[in-house]
Design an enzyme around this catalytic site. Structure first.
Site, PDB file in Angstrom:
ATOM      1  N   SER A 136      -6.195  -7.851  -1.938  1.00 20.28           N
ATOM      2  CA  SER A 136      -6.003  -7.669  -0.500  1.00 20.28           C
ATOM      3  C   SER A 136      -7.326  -7.832   0.252  1.00 20.28           C
ATOM      4  CB  SER A 136      -5.346  -6.311  -0.233  1.00 20.28           C
ATOM      5  OG  SER A 136      -4.969  -6.178   1.121  1.00 20.28           O
ATOM      6  N   HIS A 137      -7.682  -6.866   1.095  1.00 19.87           N
ATOM      7  CA  HIS A 137      -8.863  -6.977   1.951  1.00 19.87           C
ATOM      8  C   HIS A 137     -10.137  -6.489   1.263  1.00 19.87           C
ATOM      9  CE1 HIS A 137      -7.533  -2.843   2.221  1.00 19.87           C
ATOM     10  NE2 HIS A 137      -8.690  -2.499   2.757  1.00 19.87           N
ATOM     11  N   LYS A 146      -0.320  -7.917  -8.303  1.00 18.32           N
ATOM     12  CA  LYS A 146       0.828  -7.087  -7.942  1.00 18.32           C
ATOM     13  C   LYS A 146       2.122  -7.843  -8.237  1.00 18.32           C
ATOM     14  CE  LYS A 146       0.299  -8.295  -3.004  1.00 18.32           C
ATOM     15  NZ  LYS A 146       0.109  -7.759  -1.629  1.00 18.32           N
ATOM     16  N   ASP A 292      -6.114 -10.646   6.552  1.00 18.77           N
ATOM     17  CA  ASP A 292      -6.870 -10.379   5.336  1.00 18.77           C
ATOM     18  C   ASP A 292      -6.589 -11.484   4.318  1.00 18.77           C
ATOM     19  OD1 ASP A 292      -4.227  -9.591   4.917  1.00 18.77           O
ATOM     20  OD2 ASP A 292      -4.774  -8.021   3.508  1.00 18.77           O
ATOM     21  N   ASP A 294      -4.854 -12.011   1.583  1.00 16.87           N
ATOM     22  CA  ASP A 294      -3.503 -12.371   1.158  1.00 16.87           C
ATOM     23  C   ASP A 294      -2.522 -12.388   2.326  1.00 16.87           C
ATOM     24  OD1 ASP A 294      -3.448  -9.511   1.307  1.00 16.87           O
ATOM     25  OD2 ASP A 294      -1.708  -9.462  -0.027  1.00 16.87           O
ATOM     26  N   GLU A 378       3.265   0.287   9.003  1.00 17.42           N
ATOM     27  CA  GLU A 378       2.356   1.356   8.608  1.00 17.42           C
ATOM     28  C   GLU A 378       1.041   1.229   9.362  1.00 17.42           C
ATOM     29  OE1 GLU A 378       2.097   1.075   4.399  1.00 17.42           O
ATOM     30  OE2 GLU A 378       1.095  -0.851   4.393  1.00 17.42           O
ATOM     31  N   GLU A 379       0.355   2.353   9.478  1.00 19.22           N
ATOM     32  CA  GLU A 379      -0.824   2.458  10.340  1.00 19.22           C
ATOM     33  C   GLU A 379      -1.978   1.567   9.904  1.00 19.22           C
ATOM     34  OE1 GLU A 379      -2.196   4.341   6.861  1.00 19.22           O
ATOM     35  OE2 GLU A 379      -0.236   4.411   7.824  1.00 19.22           O
ATOM     36  N   SER A 380      -1.913   1.044   8.692  1.00 18.82           N
ATOM     37  CA  SER A 380      -2.987   0.198   8.180  1.00 18.82           C
ATOM     38  C   SER A 380      -2.755  -1.282   8.472  1.00 18.82           C
ATOM     39  CB  SER A 380      -3.150   0.419   6.674  1.00 18.82           C
ATOM     40  OG  SER A 380      -1.933   0.196   5.998  1.00 18.82           O
ATOM     41  N   LYS A 397       4.727  -6.964   3.451  1.00 24.65           N
ATOM     42  CA  LYS A 397       4.039  -7.050   4.740  1.00 24.65           C
ATOM     43  C   LYS A 397       3.766  -8.509   5.088  1.00 24.65           C
ATOM     44  CE  LYS A 397       1.050  -4.264   2.909  1.00 24.65           C
ATOM     45  NZ  LYS A 397      -0.092  -3.366   2.595  1.00 24.65           N
TER      46      LYS A 397
END
Length: 531
Positions: A136-137, A146, A292, A294, A378-380, A397
């Protein structure tokens, strides 16, 4: 801190040369909320790990009766290519029908999820699943892998536990039982498909691309050196948008990235520090976007700067609930427990049901897949949504779709997202939000599991009566791994980190910064007395 060419060479050498010590818990396979992550230099992400995980996934597919194609993608981190090659070699030896991108292209998380859903639609046999090689980031030296099963989203805990245990057994046995072919043979067996083209061609199913094109909005996109690059290029060409990809560099050291707030290189599109390059040129555009590596996260930049992820989620939900006429009024709106309560107020104002779940996008997968959850966020800065007709688009996502949704909102309403958020605060109040990480030992982490309503020995929080004390999520009854306490004017939630010796405290107030300071102080006192 950037990585040099020598550092990358050492990292890649370590991937192949270091054999993990299975007696060290830090070097075992460990699936967190987003798969297994680590770095080759510390013996936590090496060829042995990936071969074991790939074999465990092949074993899982057999015992679960999954015999359709497996879509295999990777991002641009240095370790992603060798891990992708290892995975391909093992899958080929296990006779898995592996589908890869055309022209050796990188593949984003939402593209893989979308491909799985498209293949499995109206199908009960030969179902597909997928693997994405990405951390990811996270920083350039990190690696990640994953697994997304047949529903297209992040795998559930029972699946990841099965894969984790199986992989660690292979490591403990020195790799005995892992099947593997040479790279040339594995590539020859793999099937290539224009997965990016398939994804881009169907974006009109989920976003009003015609409205964006007609608006002539000046759009900018920063892929931050990741998998969003070929997607944004294809979108600009196919839909004839005034879209400029502001950075076309792909460099596994991510040397073009400004340091994040702590000096590390981190491709976090929700961080103003990491997004400094795009923010410096924001006035060239009506809207600009960051993703980010991905492309499962979104960063929205308009005239006011980088939007807080919580603020944009509220804007997106408010817009969707009035601009998707084919959506049923019974559809629920999903949020995590630590996302802003502005979302609660927006959803209530539209008289729609809220679906509040623990932290982790996996909790939205079932609802999105089955079509009863209109949106999950979600908050992220991670979210996904249903198509115009109410079917699943991506059950993981999708940072691309959420960026394009911002363009649709502006094209249709004539207002940029920050203006839309200002209108929401005028109607519902202006919350202030903060997250604090606090050191916590193993015993304190364990104590979080026993927290309950009786642990809170006061009737008030920051001067307001406590209304609810939660240890389970209202939406699905799942344990939140901690506690959430709410009042009419604010809330706090606390849960231990799954990877670090700390707990995370989230807090929000609708009465301003001074009230938030008191709320956080009260929360810390309550936790100190309870842990």
């Amino acid at each position: 801190m950037t990585m040099s060419d020598n550092s990358i060479d050492a990292l890649l050498a370590a991937y192949h040369d270091i054999t993990p010590d299975i007696t060290d818990p830090a070097q075992k396979v460990s699936f967190g909320t987003s798969g297994h992550r680590g770095t080759a230099l510390s013996g936590s992400f090496n060829d042995a790990h990936i071969a074991a995980i790939a074999q465990a996934v092949a074993d899982y597919r057999r015992q679960a009766g999954i015999d359709g194609p497996l879509f295999l993608g990777r991002d641009t981190h240095a370790l992603s290519r060798p891990a992708w090659e290892t995975t391909l070699q093992v899958l080929a030896a296990n006779q898995v029908d592996t589908v890869i991108a055309e022209n050796d292209e990188v593949l984003a998380t939402p593209v893989i999820s979308h491909a799985i859903l498209r293949h499995n639609a109206e199908r009960t046999e030969s179902l597909a699943d997928g693997l994405i090689i990405t951390p990811s980031h996270n920083p350039p030296q990190d690696g990640g892998i994953k697994y997304n099963p047949t529903h297209g989203g992040p795998a559930e805990g029972d699946i990841t536990s099965w894969i984790e245990q199986r992989a660690n057994q292979y490591l403990a046995d020195g790799g005995k039982g892992i099947q593997r072919q040479d790279q040339a043979s594995a590539l020859d067996k793999a099937r290539s498909q224009d997965l990016i083209g398939d994804y881009v061609a169907t974006l009109g199913d989920v976003i009003d691309m015609a409205a964006i094109r007609a608006s002539n909005l000046r759009l900018g996109a920063d892929p931050m050196g990741g998998t969003a690059l070929p997607i944004w290029q294809a979108i600009a060409k196919r839909y004839d948008l005034q879209l400029e990809v502001v950075n076309t560099q792909v460099d596994s050291s991510f040397s073009f990235m400004p340091p994040d707030h702590d000096g590390k290189i981190r491709m976090d599109c929700s961080s103003p520090a990491a997004m400094a390059n795009l923010l410096a040129i924001k006035d060239r555009f009506d809207l600009a976007f960051g993703n980010d590596p991905d492309a499962d996260r979104h960063g929205i930049v308009d005239a006011a700067g980088l939007m807080n992820p919580n603020h944009y989620l509220a804007v997106a939900i408010d817009y969707l609930l009035t601009h998707r006429p084919q959506w049923s009024a019974d559809l629920k709106v999903g949020k995590t427990l630590v996302s802003s309560s502005m979302i609660d107020r927006v959803v209530a104002a539209h008289d729609r049901p809220l679906h509040e779940v623990p932290v982790g996008f996996k909790w939205f997968v079932e609802g999105l897949h089955q079509g009863w959850l209109a949106f999950g966020g979600e908050e992220s800065a991670g979210a996904s949504l249903l198509t115009h007709t109410g079917s699943a688009w991506s059950t993981d996502k999708d940072g691309i779709a959420l960026c394009l949704l911002a363009a649709e909102i502006t094209a249709v309403t004539g207002e940029i997202p920050s203006q839309r958020y200002a209108a929401l605060t005028a109607a519902h109040g202006a919350p202030v939000y903060r997250r604090i990480d606090t050191p916590c030992d193993i015993e304190q982490k364990a104590a979080f599991k026993s927290l309950n309503a009786s642990s809170i020995n006061t009737p008030t929080l920051a001067g307001d009566p406590i209304e609810t004390i939660l240890t389970e999520a209202p939406g699905n009854g799942a344990s939140i791994g901690g506690i959430k306490v709410t009042t009419a004017n604010g809330w706090f939630a606390a849960r231990p980190s799954g990877t670090e010796a700390l707990y995370k405290l989230y807090a929000e107030s609708f009465k301003g910064e001074a009230h938030l300071d008191v709320l956080i102080a009260d929360a810390q006192t309550l936790l100190d007395n309870s842990l």
